[in-house]
Design a protein around this motif. Structure first.
Motif, PDB file in Angstrom:
ATOM      1  N   SER A  94       1.103  -0.976   0.150  1.00  0.00           N
ATOM      2  CA  SER A  94      -0.207  -0.116   0.036  1.00  0.00           C
ATOM      3  C   SER A  94       0.490   0.968   0.051  1.00  0.00           C
ATOM      4  CB  SER A  94      -0.654   0.078   1.360  1.00  0.00           C
ATOM      5  OG  SER A  94      -0.181   0.275   2.325  1.00  0.00           O
ATOM      6  N   LYS A  95       2.372   1.157  -0.291  1.00  0.00           N
ATOM      7  CA  LYS A  95       3.269   1.983   0.053  1.00  0.00           C
ATOM      8  C   LYS A  95       4.266   1.988  -0.356  1.00  0.00           C
ATOM      9  CE  LYS A  95       3.617   1.777   5.246  1.00  0.00           C
ATOM     10  NZ  LYS A  95       3.946   2.123   6.468  1.00  0.00           N
ATOM     11  N   ARG A  96       4.799   3.020  -0.588  1.00  0.00           N
ATOM     12  CA  ARG A  96       6.257   2.653  -1.213  1.00  0.00           C
ATOM     13  C   ARG A  96       7.596   2.141   0.135  1.00  0.00           C
ATOM     14  NH1 ARG A  96       7.289   3.916  -6.161  1.00  0.00           N
ATOM     15  NH2 ARG A  96       5.995   5.291  -7.021  1.00  0.00           N
ATOM     16  N   SER A  97       8.306   1.498  -0.583  1.00  0.00           N
ATOM     17  CA  SER A  97       9.408   0.613   0.961  1.00  0.00           C
ATOM     18  C   SER A  97      10.771  -0.301  -0.109  1.00  0.00           C
ATOM     19  CB  SER A  97       8.825   0.223   1.578  1.00  0.00           C
ATOM     20  OG  SER A  97       9.024  -1.592   1.056  1.00  0.00           O
ATOM     21  N   ARG A  98      11.787   0.206   0.981  1.00  0.00           N
ATOM     22  CA  ARG A  98      12.879  -0.325  -0.009  1.00  0.00           C
ATOM     23  C   ARG A  98      12.667  -1.339  -0.321  1.00  0.00           C
ATOM     24  NH1 ARG A  98      17.469   0.437   5.202  1.00  0.00           N
ATOM     25  NH2 ARG A  98      18.673  -0.475   3.568  1.00  0.00           N
ATOM     26  N   PRO A  99      13.478  -2.075  -0.740  1.00  0.00           N
ATOM     27  CA  PRO A  99      12.889  -3.328  -1.313  1.00  0.00           C
ATOM     28  C   PRO A  99      13.444  -4.645  -0.378  1.00  0.00           C
ATOM     29  CG  PRO A  99      14.485  -1.941  -2.885  1.00  0.00           C
ATOM     30  CD  PRO A  99      14.880  -1.063  -1.427  1.00  0.00           C
ATOM     31  N   TYR A 100      13.251  -5.399  -0.367  1.00  0.00           N
ATOM     32  CA  TYR A 100      12.558  -7.100   0.538  1.00  0.00           C
ATOM     33  C   TYR A 100      14.469  -7.903  -0.128  1.00  0.00           C
ATOM     34  CZ  TYR A 100      10.047  -5.238   3.882  1.00  0.00           C
ATOM     35  OH  TYR A 100       9.356  -4.157   5.200  1.00  0.00           O
ATOM     36  N   TRP A 101      14.934  -8.673   0.186  1.00  0.00           N
ATOM     37  CA  TRP A 101      16.169  -9.262   0.133  1.00  0.00           C
ATOM     38  C   TRP A 101      15.054 -10.977   0.537  1.00  0.00           C
ATOM     39  CZ3 TRP A 101      18.825 -13.378   2.491  1.00  0.00           C
ATOM     40  CH2 TRP A 101      19.344 -13.976   1.394  1.00  0.00           C
ATOM     41  N   GLY A 102      15.045 -12.008  -0.944  1.00  0.00           N
ATOM     42  CA  GLY A 102      14.920 -12.977  -0.495  1.00  0.00           C
ATOM     43  C   GLY A 102      15.597 -14.026  -0.841  1.00  0.00           C
ATOM     44  N   PHE A 103      15.745 -14.963  -1.143  1.00  0.00           N
ATOM     45  CA  PHE A 103      16.868 -16.267  -2.389  1.00  0.00           C
ATOM     46  C   PHE A 103      16.069 -17.694  -2.129  1.00  0.00           C
ATOM     47  CE2 PHE A 103      18.179 -17.059   2.281  1.00  0.00           C
ATOM     48  CZ  PHE A 103      17.828 -18.464   2.151  1.00  0.00           C
TER      49      PHE A 103
END
Length: 331
Positions: free
Chosen positions: A128-137
């Motif tokens: 619902s809002k802009r945020s920093r990228p979230y990392w995953g693998f």
């Protein structure tokens, strides 16, 4: 329940479906916790993607004789355990295997293909809002549901300082359908700022149920996330990302597509079929139709016994309490 269906509701923007399938979410309580009652008591958030159709019936994946497939290598052993025994970590690191090598084709219409994904944070980005990228693998790529079930199950392990520790079984959090798609934001053709989205819509828990753990971890009833694949040959910031032995080894044609870029679109989704594939998710929208002109429809959950029509339960069994999945409450 299957992959559901989608309908284009308007001409703009231009989208192209690359892959359709089922998506499952799980969370694991912290070590030595019988249950989690808030996000503070959660250790990990997991995603399982099961592609069922796409632009091609066959997808490329790492070879099953690469030494990686289905080998749950405990690489996401809890931070608590890692802090307790650095010496244990060094021994464990010696056992970790390199990224999957070789190519194998899987007909995703005829045979299950599953990706077990570990998120670096205990939530998705807030769509619902802009945020920093979230990392995953991608931790596991397999054609065997029992490999995923094993990864989700309870585990005991030894540490040098605190003895036996118990990593509780993961809880089923939500299930639904997903699409990976190309998005061309303008009408000026395919060369204009194409990127890829992972969009999903939940089937369980039902809308009228509570959504306490789902809300806490930003697993909304529907969401659109931009997904970008990280170049395994590019260095990560200090103390971030996977160590070199655990990074994906992409075949030459996929690595060639990345070139010298640090991140690229998930095109094709085959990138996700290699263990050690790192990616980032960026919040895009909590309304798929409004953003992309695409109405994604899961199959109706009309059976009063939801347990009997849950693909998650049918595929992986009741490894732990299914209250989060059925009732939308913590367990």
């Amino acid at each position: 329940m299957g992959e559901g269906e989608e309908t284009k509701t308007r001409e703009e923007p231009k989208v192209e479906i690359q892959e359709r399938g089922e998506i499952f979410f799980f969370y694991r309580p912290k070590v030595n916790h019988d249950e989690a009652h808030s996000v503070d008591e959660v250790q990990r958030l997991y995603i399982v993607l099961r592609p069922e159709s796409g632009e091609r019936e066959e997808e490329e994946k790492q070879s099953s004789d690469s030494g990686k497939e289905g080998a749950f290598n405990k690489s996401e052993t809890t931070e608590e355990a890692q802090q307790e025994s650095h010496a244990d970590d060094e021994k464990e690191e010696e056992k970790k295997k390199e990224g999957g090598k070789g190519i194998e084709k899987v007909n995703i219409v005829k045979k299950p293909l599953m990706r077990f994904i570990v998120m670096g944070r205990k939530s998705l980005p807030d769509t619902s809002k802009r945020s920093r990228p979230y990392w995953g693998f991608v931790e596991i790529v397999t054609t065997k549901p029992e490999d995923i079930k094993k990864a989700l199950s309870e585990e005991q392990y030894e540490t040098a300082t605190r003895g036996t520790r118990v990593k509780p079984a993961a809880r089923p959090l939500a299930e639904g359908v997903y699409r990976i798609l190309r998005h061309y934001p303008t009408s000026e053709g395919k060369g204009k700022a194409m990127h890829t989205h992972l969009v999903y819509k939940l089937e369980l828990p039902l809308p009228e149920e509570k959504h306490e753990p789902q809300d806490s971890m930003n697993v909304e009833p529907e969401g659109s996330l931009i997904i970008q694949i990280k170049n395994p040959e590019q260095a990560a910031p200090p103390n971030a990302g996977l160590q070199s032995k655990r990074k994906a080894t992409f075949p030459a044609h996929l690595q060639g597509q990345i070139g010298s870029h640090r991140f690229v679109a998930a095109d094709p989704p085959d990138f996700l079929n290699y263990e050690g594939c790192e990616f980032i998710l960026i919040s895009a929208s909590d309304n798929i139709d409004a953003e992309l002109g695409l109405d994604v429809k899961p199959e109706d959950m009309t059976d009063e016994n939801y347990k009997s029509c849950s693909d998650l339960v049918n595929m992986f069994g009741e490894i732990s309490s299914i209250k989060p999945l059925i009732e939308g409450t913590w367990a």
